[in-house]
Design a protein around this motif. Structure first.
Motif, mmCIF file in Angstrom:
data_model
loop_
_atom_site.group_PDB
_atom_site.id
_atom_site.type_symbol
_atom_site.label_atom_id
_atom_site.label_comp_id
_atom_site.label_asym_id
_atom_site.label_seq_id
_atom_site.Cartn_x
_atom_site.Cartn_y
_atom_site.Cartn_z
ATOM 1 N N ASP A 125 -8.728 -108.551 -9.126
ATOM 2 C CA ASP A 125 -8.241 -109.840 -9.621
ATOM 3 C C ASP A 125 -9.298 -110.932 -9.463
ATOM 4 O OD1 ASP A 125 -5.833 -108.731 -10.359
ATOM 5 O OD2 ASP A 125 -4.851 -109.197 -8.465
ATOM 6 N N GLY A 126 -10.554 -110.567 -9.754
ATOM 7 C CA GLY A 126 -11.650 -111.514 -9.728
ATOM 8 C C GLY A 126 -12.248 -111.779 -8.365
ATOM 9 N N ARG A 127 -11.651 -111.236 -7.302
ATOM 10 C CA ARG A 127 -12.147 -111.466 -5.933
ATOM 11 C C ARG A 127 -13.042 -110.300 -5.518
ATOM 12 N NH1 ARG A 127 -10.233 -110.098 -0.665
ATOM 13 N NH2 ARG A 127 -8.452 -109.015 -1.610
ATOM 14 N N LEU A 128 -14.246 -110.613 -5.050
ATOM 15 C CA LEU A 128 -15.178 -109.587 -4.606
ATOM 16 C C LEU A 128 -14.651 -108.935 -3.332
ATOM 17 C CD1 LEU A 128 -18.009 -108.297 -5.098
ATOM 18 C CD2 LEU A 128 -18.928 -110.014 -3.524
ATOM 19 N N VAL A 129 -14.358 -107.641 -3.391
ATOM 20 C CA VAL A 129 -13.823 -106.930 -2.228
ATOM 21 C C VAL A 129 -14.809 -105.921 -1.660
ATOM 22 C CG1 VAL A 129 -11.432 -107.218 -2.981
ATOM 23 C CG2 VAL A 129 -12.708 -105.180 -3.690
ATOM 24 N N LEU A 130 -15.862 -105.609 -2.424
ATOM 25 C CA LEU A 130 -16.870 -104.648 -1.959
ATOM 26 C C LEU A 130 -18.222 -105.076 -2.507
ATOM 27 C CD1 LEU A 130 -17.537 -101.896 -0.594
ATOM 28 C CD2 LEU A 130 -17.215 -100.847 -2.841
ATOM 29 N N ASP A 131 -19.203 -105.179 -1.626
ATOM 30 C CA ASP A 131 -20.553 -105.576 -2.035
ATOM 31 C C ASP A 131 -21.556 -104.776 -1.212
ATOM 32 O OD1 ASP A 131 -22.743 -106.768 -3.123
ATOM 33 O OD2 ASP A 131 -22.383 -108.758 -2.265
ATOM 34 N N ARG A 132 -21.943 -103.629 -1.731
ATOM 35 C CA ARG A 132 -22.895 -102.754 -1.040
ATOM 36 C C ARG A 132 -24.236 -102.817 -1.767
ATOM 37 N NH1 ARG A 132 -20.641 -96.903 -0.494
ATOM 38 N NH2 ARG A 132 -21.998 -96.832 1.342
ATOM 39 N N GLN A 133 -25.258 -103.263 -1.064
ATOM 40 C CA GLN A 133 -26.586 -103.421 -1.632
ATOM 41 C C GLN A 133 -27.549 -102.468 -0.921
ATOM 42 O OE1 GLN A 133 -27.090 -105.709 -4.125
ATOM 43 N NE2 GLN A 133 -25.071 -106.668 -4.034
ATOM 44 N N ASN A 134 -28.726 -102.283 -1.527
ATOM 45 C CA ASN A 134 -29.807 -101.494 -0.913
ATOM 46 C C ASN A 134 -29.339 -100.093 -0.534
ATOM 47 O OD1 ASN A 134 -31.503 -103.856 -1.000
ATOM 48 N ND2 ASN A 134 -30.436 -104.586 0.830
ATOM 49 N N LEU A 135 -28.643 -99.447 -1.481
ATOM 50 C CA LEU A 135 -28.084 -98.118 -1.236
ATOM 51 C C LEU A 135 -29.000 -97.022 -1.758
ATOM 52 C CD1 LEU A 135 -24.354 -98.652 -2.286
ATOM 53 C CD2 LEU A 135 -25.323 -98.700 0.011
ATOM 54 N N ASN A 136 -28.968 -95.898 -1.067
ATOM 55 C CA ASN A 136 -29.562 -94.666 -1.576
ATOM 56 C C ASN A 136 -28.401 -93.782 -2.012
ATOM 57 O OD1 ASN A 136 -31.181 -92.509 -2.213
ATOM 58 N ND2 ASN A 136 -31.617 -91.943 -0.102
ATOM 59 N N LEU A 137 -28.014 -93.923 -3.278
ATOM 60 C CA LEU A 137 -26.855 -93.186 -3.778
ATOM 61 C C LEU A 137 -27.168 -91.730 -4.044
ATOM 62 C CD1 LEU A 137 -25.536 -95.926 -6.225
ATOM 63 C CD2 LEU A 137 -24.384 -95.127 -4.155
#
Length: 384
Positions: free
Chosen positions: A327-339
């Motif tokens: 609903d427009g709210r950021l709930v997950l923010d994972r950066q600099n990942l080795n997927l």
């Protein structure tokens, strides 16, 4: 002398540790359709507190000393086996690996390209003589954010979208696994219907069902051939919906070889988003699907809009991204990942929304009368 004898016996007792072993094991086919089949393995281990189940599809789970596990796979076009390797353990001690194998029933028609992820659902590999087909490049104008896709990143192109007003959904394939279109409390199924004045596609689950890695519906795109992927979906879980104790699938995009895999976001028992804790093809260990958000992020009984963006890391780099909004709210923010670990760039092959309850049986059954999820609108985008 007697004291010395007792001391020697005590040392022997410490040295002797009963071996971990799997005394009973069984593998069988369940819930066959024209396109797919569920394979179930069960076991009982002695002198063990856990059993690792490693499927030849790439799925690995650590479960109890007595239990059952399953995977759902596409029926191949040529005869081939599916294998499960059972390894009993007690703490850091492991016993003898016990392999089980079963022949998958052959599909009469060419295998569909519906599920090629290495987690739970896989399509058979093409014959060795079949050349690898490179998907076409991303085409079409760059898309602009809309009220439905407010967090669409720059540079993305629309691949497919539908509000399900008609069975014709451009750029989107709806897969009804069990081919049931009349809702019943005793079946899985999929149907287009009107709910709250909206045209929706409903996927339903039968009552008093344990999950067992089975679901009614998958919705996916044509080939993306892109490093980044964004999707938005408006959906509602029924008021009585019981999320699986092992988690259940929701956002499930598929990576191309090399690397493969799916940088998924599942839904946990308490409505939390669940994702992998490391590279999907980690050579040292299978990645674990763990909670990435608090509980209650995914609600039941009301319409919610979920947006998801992920970008594969460059080869040898930890610059991958995984973000989600509700609903427009950021709930997950994972950066600099080795997927994914690979020496060449891994791309997305398909975007995919999937509704499969768990990777095995649940301790919480679906409610009387069954449960369902309605999808009102869905859009997929690709970018680099």
């Amino acid at each position: 002398m007697f004291a010395s004898l007792l001391k020697g016996l005590a040392v022997l007792a410490l040295v002797f540790v009963p071996a971990q072993r799997v005394d009973y094991r069984h593998i069988a086919l369940r819930q066959q359709t024209a396109d797919s089949v569920t394979v179930v393995v069960s076991w009982t281990a002695q002198n063990a507190d856990a059993v690792q189940v490693a499927w030849s599809t790439g799925v690995t789970r650590r479960l109890g000393p007595r239990g059952r596990d399953s995977v759902r796979v596409a029926r191949p076009v040529t005869a081939q086996p599916l294998t499960a390797r059972l390894t009993p353990s007690m703490g850091d001690r492991s016993g003898t690996v016990r392999p089980l194998s079963i022949a998958l029933p052959v599909r009469a028609l060419p295998a569909p390209i519906i599920d090629s992820a290495s987690i739970d659902t896989v399509a058979s590999a093409p014959p060795a003589t079949t050349p690898v087909v490179t998907p076409p490049p991303i085409t079409g104008p760059i898309a602009n954010p809309t009220p439905f896709t407010p967090n669409l990143p720059a540079g993305m192109r629309l691949v497919g979208e539908s509000d399900f007003d008609t069975p014709n959904a451009p750029g989107v394939e709806i897969i009804n696994w069990d081919r049931n279109t009349v809702q019943s409390p005793t079946t899985h199924g999929v149907a287009l219907m009107t709910v709250d004045g909206r045209s929706v596609v409903r996927a339903w689950f039968p009552e008093q069902h344990a999950g067992n890695g089975v679901g009614p519906m998958t919705i996916m795109t044509p080939e993306l051939n892109s490093r980044s992927h964004y999707m938005a979906v408006r959906l509602r879980y029924s008021d009585n919906y019981e999320f699986h104790t092992n988690g259940e699938k929701l956002i499930y995009p598929v990576g191309q070889a090399p690397g493969g895999g799916a940088p998924l976001l599942n839904v946990g028992r308490n409505g939390e988003l669940v994702g992998f804790d490391g590279p999907m093809n980690n050579p040292a260990r299978a990645p674990l699907a763990i909670a990435q958000t608090p509980g209650g992020v995914i609600n039941r009984g009301r319409w919610i809009t979920v947006e998801y963006y992920t970008r594969f890391n460059a080869p040898g780099q930890s610059d991958g991204v995984q973000r989600a909004w509700v609903d427009g709210r950021l709930v997950l923010d994972r950066q600099n990942l080795n997927l994914v670990d690979h020496t060449s760039q891994v791309l997305f092959r398909w975007g995919r929304l999937d509704f499969t309850r768990g990777g095995g049986p649940s301790g919480v059954l679906t409610p009387r009368g069954g449960q369902w999820v309605d999808v009102d609108r869905l859009a997929f985008y690709a970018g680099n």
